[in-house]
Write a protein that holds these residues in place. Structure first.
Motif, short mmCIF file in Angstrom:
data_model
loop_
_atom_site.label_atom_id
_atom_site.label_comp_id
_atom_site.label_asym_id
_atom_site.label_seq_id
_atom_site.Cartn_x
_atom_site.Cartn_y
_atom_site.Cartn_z
N ARG A 329 -17.62 37.57 -1.19
CA ARG A 329 -17.11 37.37 -2.56
C ARG A 329 -15.60 37.12 -2.54
O ARG A 329 -15.10 36.22 -3.23
N ALA A 330 -14.87 37.90 -1.76
CA ALA A 330 -13.41 37.75 -1.70
C ALA A 330 -13.03 36.40 -1.09
O ALA A 330 -12.04 35.78 -1.49
N ALA A 331 -13.83 35.94 -0.14
CA ALA A 331 -13.54 34.64 0.49
C ALA A 331 -13.66 33.52 -0.53
O ALA A 331 -12.81 32.61 -0.59
N VAL A 332 -14.71 33.55 -1.34
CA VAL A 332 -14.89 32.51 -2.36
C VAL A 332 -13.79 32.60 -3.41
O VAL A 332 -13.22 31.58 -3.82
N ASP A 333 -13.46 33.81 -3.85
CA ASP A 333 -12.39 33.99 -4.83
C ASP A 333 -11.07 33.43 -4.30
O ASP A 333 -10.34 32.74 -5.03
N THR A 334 -10.78 33.70 -3.04
CA THR A 334 -9.55 33.20 -2.42
C THR A 334 -9.57 31.68 -2.32
O THR A 334 -8.56 30.99 -2.58
#
Length: 369
Positions: A329-334
């Motif tokens: 999730r954090a990778a996509v948000d970034t």
């Protein structure tokens, strides 16, 4: 062959302009209910499916995120695959003897994939998954990069030179591993500190000084950080830190079993085995219990990851939980932040971990294990 319906056909049947059809399909909340209903009815009646390639050209975006994973199943070439068998109507019956069955060794990957898909879905984007497998891995990665708006990949999946080349075309987010001399965004968890706290617990709460680290692949950034945390805890306790792990595996349960059996055969089982991941720890646990060694009475075993299987082992595995799904999730948000503003400096975002004390270290009484 039946004519493929177009946006013009939908507009004609609904009695609206093609611009209105486009708004209904892309921003339905901006269109009056009655108009939206007429357009949707025409779409269903005609069997119209919007052209993704046409929309991509118009928006200069594909609406997809690429997730490139390493070869995690050991299948490197097509020649290693058995042919697919189709049913002939007969059902066979076989005696299924107990063996060393490989059970879900890639749960970390599965959780990262799920987190990636969930976050992309929330933003109306699709995820295209590719595995950089065998001799065609570089070719597959290049093909993926040409079809998506940005790429999420695990560290060491792709050679640094090729990754740097692709990053000039689309933004790249790297999961796991520290930043080196690169300009990518990185998402990681606090591997070193998590393992340091775990090791310190074994040393201080259980009074163990005879302990060893069972590592993963030598080129794994996560394993390197966890081994450093293990050594830091030993030095802080006034003990000598080893130069290398007592053994290395490939993060699978089968390799954990193999390592456990080898340590047993060589008479090198210490009072505690601190393992670099849960699957390795569960394999070691399998080998110890099969040989009649009691965990935790004879040998303490700990892991890292917090996969579901660690909850149902006997005893339950003491481990360092990392938010695997949140990594995706954090990778996509970034990546989405990068797509909105390509000028922001490269980021390294670290997610928290926590030590879960359970039965395999002796913190819980037998009835709670």
């Amino acid at each position: 062959m039946q004519k493929v319906p177009t946006v013009y056909d939908v507009a004609e049947l609904a009695g609206v302009s093609i611009a209105t059809v486009s708004r209904v399909l892309r921003k339905p909340h901006e269109v009056a209910d009655a108009t939206r209903d007429r357009v949707n009815a025409a779409v269903l009646d005609l069997g119209y499916v919007p052209s993704g390639s046409a929309r991509s050209l118009a928006a200069r975006r594909s609406g997809a995120i690429g997730l490139c994973l390493p070869d995690f199943d050991g299948i490197d070439e097509v020649s290693g695959l058995a042919p697919v068998e189709f049913s002939d109507g007969r059902v066979s019956t076989v005696l299924d003897l107990p063996e060393d069955v490989e059970l879900g060794d890639h749960l970390y990957i599965s959780e990262v994939m799920l987190g990636t898909e969930i976050e992309a879905w929330q933003h109306g984007m699709a995820v295209t998954i590719a595995v950089a497998r065998g001799s065609r891995g570089s070719e597959i990665f290049d093909n993926l990069a040409g079809r998506v708006d940005g790429i999420v990949t695990l560290a060491r999946t792709i050679p640094d030179k090729q990754l740097a080349h692709i990053a000039r075309r689309v933004p790249v987010v790297v999961l796991a591993g520290p930043r080196s001399d690169d300009e990518y965004d990185h998402i990681t968890t606090d591997n070193a500190e998590g393992m340091r706290v775990m090791t310190s617990h074994v040393l201080e709460a259980h009074g163990v000084t005879d302990l060893a680290f069972v590592g993963g692949p030598a080129d794994s950034p996560d394993d390197d950080a966890r081994f450093r945390g293990f050594c830091q805890a030993l030095r802080a306790a006034g003990l000598t830190a080893p130069a290398t792990p007592v053994a290395r595996g490939d993060f699978t349960r089968a390799q954990g079993r193999s390592i456990g059996r080898r340590l047993l055969a060589e008479g090198r089982v210490p009072r505690a085995l601190v393992c670099s991941n849960d699957q390795t720890a569960l394999g070691v646990l399998d080998a110890l219990t099969s040989a009649g060694r009691r965990v935790p009475e004879d040998v303490i075993v700990t892991g890292f990851d917090g996969i579901d299987a660690s909850e149902v082992s006997r005893p339950r595995l003491t481990t360092v939980y990392q938010p695997m799904r949140d990594l995706g999730r954090a990778a996509v948000d970034t990546l989405l932040h990068r797509l909105r503003d390509s000028q922001i400096p490269p980021q390294t975002r670290t997610l928290p971990v926590k030590v879960l004390l359970r039965g395999s270290c002796g913190c819980l009484p037998p009835e709670s294990v």
